[in-house]
Design a protein around this motif. Structure first.
Motif, short mmCIF file in Angstrom:
data_model
loop_
_atom_site.label_atom_id
_atom_site.label_comp_id
_atom_site.label_asym_id
_atom_site.label_seq_id
_atom_site.Cartn_x
_atom_site.Cartn_y
_atom_site.Cartn_z
N LEU A 152 -2.57 4.64 0.96
CA LEU A 152 -1.97 4.25 0.05
C LEU A 152 -0.63 2.97 0.92
O LEU A 152 -1.52 1.71 0.58
CB LEU A 152 -0.71 4.15 -0.29
N GLN A 153 -0.81 3.03 2.44
CA GLN A 153 -0.27 2.35 3.45
C GLN A 153 -1.35 1.57 3.96
O GLN A 153 -1.12 0.03 4.08
CB GLN A 153 0.12 3.36 4.66
N LYS A 154 -2.86 2.29 3.97
CA LYS A 154 -3.89 1.60 4.09
C LYS A 154 -4.50 0.76 3.17
O LYS A 154 -5.60 -0.13 2.97
CB LYS A 154 -5.07 1.92 4.57
N ASN A 155 -4.07 0.18 1.89
CA ASN A 155 -4.81 -0.59 0.59
C ASN A 155 -5.67 0.33 -0.79
O ASN A 155 -6.50 -0.24 -1.33
CB ASN A 155 -4.40 -1.40 0.90
N ALA A 160 -5.64 7.33 -2.93
CA ALA A 160 -4.33 7.68 -3.49
C ALA A 160 -4.21 8.24 -4.41
O ALA A 160 -3.35 9.17 -4.12
CB ALA A 160 -3.63 6.53 -3.14
N ILE A 161 -4.84 7.74 -4.91
CA ILE A 161 -4.63 8.05 -6.72
C ILE A 161 -5.21 9.77 -6.65
O ILE A 161 -4.64 10.27 -7.12
CB ILE A 161 -4.79 7.28 -7.90
N ILE A 162 -6.07 9.52 -6.16
CA ILE A 162 -7.10 10.79 -5.92
C ILE A 162 -6.77 11.94 -6.07
O ILE A 162 -6.26 13.09 -6.33
CB ILE A 162 -8.58 10.80 -5.74
N ASP A 163 -6.15 11.75 -4.27
CA ASP A 163 -4.73 12.82 -3.71
C ASP A 163 -3.62 12.81 -4.40
O ASP A 163 -3.07 14.04 -4.22
CB ASP A 163 -4.51 12.40 -2.52
N ALA A 177 5.62 12.97 -5.47
CA ALA A 177 4.34 11.90 -6.38
C ALA A 177 3.78 10.74 -7.06
O ALA A 177 2.81 9.85 -7.18
CB ALA A 177 3.35 13.42 -6.42
N TYR A 178 4.55 11.69 -8.19
CA TYR A 178 4.70 10.56 -9.35
C TYR A 178 5.12 9.19 -9.01
O TYR A 178 4.33 8.61 -9.55
CB TYR A 178 5.27 11.05 -10.62
N VAL A 179 6.24 9.17 -7.94
CA VAL A 179 6.11 7.48 -7.73
C VAL A 179 5.52 6.95 -7.23
O VAL A 179 5.31 5.59 -7.40
CB VAL A 179 8.12 7.75 -6.61
N ASN A 180 4.79 7.76 -6.31
CA ASN A 180 3.95 6.72 -5.77
C ASN A 180 2.43 7.22 -6.38
O ASN A 180 1.93 5.73 -5.47
CB ASN A 180 3.98 7.68 -3.89
N ARG A 181 1.81 7.18 -7.11
CA ARG A 181 0.87 7.36 -7.65
C ARG A 181 1.08 6.31 -8.50
O ARG A 181 0.35 5.82 -9.36
CB ARG A 181 0.68 8.17 -8.77
N GLY A 182 2.32 6.29 -9.05
CA GLY A 182 2.96 4.90 -10.07
C GLY A 182 2.69 3.95 -9.24
O GLY A 182 2.27 2.47 -9.52
N ILE A 183 3.10 3.98 -8.34
CA ILE A 183 2.71 2.14 -7.13
C ILE A 183 1.49 2.19 -6.96
O ILE A 183 0.87 0.75 -6.90
CB ILE A 183 3.45 2.41 -5.50
N SER A 184 0.61 3.09 -6.55
CA SER A 184 -0.77 2.75 -6.70
C SER A 184 -1.53 2.66 -7.57
O SER A 184 -3.00 1.80 -7.65
CB SER A 184 -1.37 4.72 -5.89
N LEU A 185 -1.03 3.15 -8.48
CA LEU A 185 -1.43 2.92 -10.09
C LEU A 185 -1.68 1.52 -10.17
O LEU A 185 -2.30 0.24 -11.09
CB LEU A 185 -1.22 3.43 -11.70
N PHE A 186 -0.34 0.84 -9.83
CA PHE A 186 -0.18 -0.53 -10.31
C PHE A 186 -0.26 -1.54 -9.25
O PHE A 186 -1.14 -2.56 -9.77
CB PHE A 186 1.86 -0.88 -10.45
N GLN A 187 -0.78 -1.14 -8.14
CA GLN A 187 -1.55 -2.02 -7.11
C GLN A 187 -3.05 -1.66 -7.31
O GLN A 187 -3.39 -2.95 -7.16
CB GLN A 187 -0.94 -1.98 -6.04
N ALA A 194 0.54 3.45 -14.91
CA ALA A 194 1.90 3.13 -13.52
C ALA A 194 3.23 3.44 -13.90
O ALA A 194 4.21 4.29 -13.99
CB ALA A 194 2.06 2.26 -12.55
N CYS A 195 3.58 2.53 -15.44
CA CYS A 195 4.38 2.95 -15.77
C CYS A 195 5.38 4.13 -17.05
O CYS A 195 6.33 4.90 -16.83
CB CYS A 195 5.63 2.26 -16.98
N THR A 196 4.20 5.35 -17.24
CA THR A 196 3.80 6.07 -17.64
C THR A 196 4.33 7.15 -16.12
O THR A 196 5.57 8.50 -16.58
CB THR A 196 2.38 6.66 -18.55
N ASP A 197 4.07 6.90 -14.95
CA ASP A 197 4.49 7.91 -14.19
C ASP A 197 5.23 7.65 -13.57
O ASP A 197 6.48 8.91 -13.27
CB ASP A 197 3.52 7.74 -12.71
N TRP A 198 6.48 6.54 -13.63
CA TRP A 198 7.67 6.35 -12.75
C TRP A 198 8.17 6.89 -14.89
O TRP A 198 9.23 7.32 -13.66
CB TRP A 198 7.79 4.47 -13.24
#
Length: 221
Positions: A152-155, A160-163, A177-187, A194-198
């Motif tokens: 995620l830090q490396k874009n 990131a979503i897979i892991d 993991a839900y929060v960060n997957r949401g960020i990854s999905l949004f990006q 993303a909203c579903t994960d959040w």
């Protein structure tokens, strides 16, 4: 006569092996006793006393695994021990081959030192070994989570979503993991997912997820 000599050699050999085993056992017990004292000092946050005790235990019996593991705790709490802990854990990695926990701790120390590429390599090894050793070990979801966070830090949002997804599969209530997957999905251009994960993370009690959801999802609901 030959039979007697042969039997004598066998008995002598057996005695020597038994003697060697007793010495090893004595060293093992001595190392374990010192390691246990170090653990007590760590629990009492007496890190200055704990570090030489752990290294002493390792020097007495290099094959005793426990003191290596607690080097990570020291490295987490005291920056000045990180290089030494990393060196000893690298040695442990050669002794305890295919040990996913040790690889994970090495990765964690590299992350503390800001070397994300090496950290990711160690997390990847930890993941590979965990597939052989068993994914039911409680730290395994963190292997995936931490590798995903570097992605995620490396874009590298797809990786990131897979892991993060693997981490959630192993630990269904892994809020971060839900929060960060949401960020990854949004990006990655998937705001609805993303909203579903959040929202899931909100239901699990995450304040961070609430902020993301209110900022990016609330008006769309």
């Amino acid at each position: 006569m030959k039979y007697g000599i042969l039997m004598g050699m066998i008995l002598l050999s057996y005695f020597a092996v038994g003697q060697e085993m007793s010495v090893d056992l004595k060293k093992r017990n001595q190392a374990a006793e010192i390691a246990n004292k170090a653990i007590v000092n760590i629990q009492q946050q007496n890190y200055e006393a704990a570090f030489p005790q752990l290294t002493r235990a390792i020097s007495i019996d290099t094959t005793l695994r426990k003191p290596y593991l607690f080097l990570y705790t020291l490295a987490t709490n005291r920056e000045e021990y990180r290089d030494s802990a990393l060196c000893l854990l690298q040695r442990a990695k050669k002794i305890f081959q295919q040990d996913d926990e040790i690889c994970y701790y090495i990765g964690e120390i590299y992350k503390m030192k800001g070397d994300l590429n090496r950290a990711m390599m160690e997390y990847s090894m930890a993941i590979a070994y965990s597939k052989m050793n068993g994914a039911d070990f409680y730290l395994v979801p963190h292997y995936y989570f931490n590798r995903a966070t570097i992605s995620l830090q490396k874009n590298r949002f797809s990786s990131a979503i897979i892991d993060y997804s693997y981490a959630i599969q192993l630990k269904p209530e892994y809020t971060a993991a839900y929060v960060n997957r949401g960020i990854s999905l949004f990006q990655a251009g998937k705001p609805e997912d993303a909203c579903t994960d959040w929202k899931t993370a909100m239901e699990l009690g995450s304040g961070a997820a609430t902020e993301y959801w209110e900022r990016n999802c609330k008006e769309k609901e």
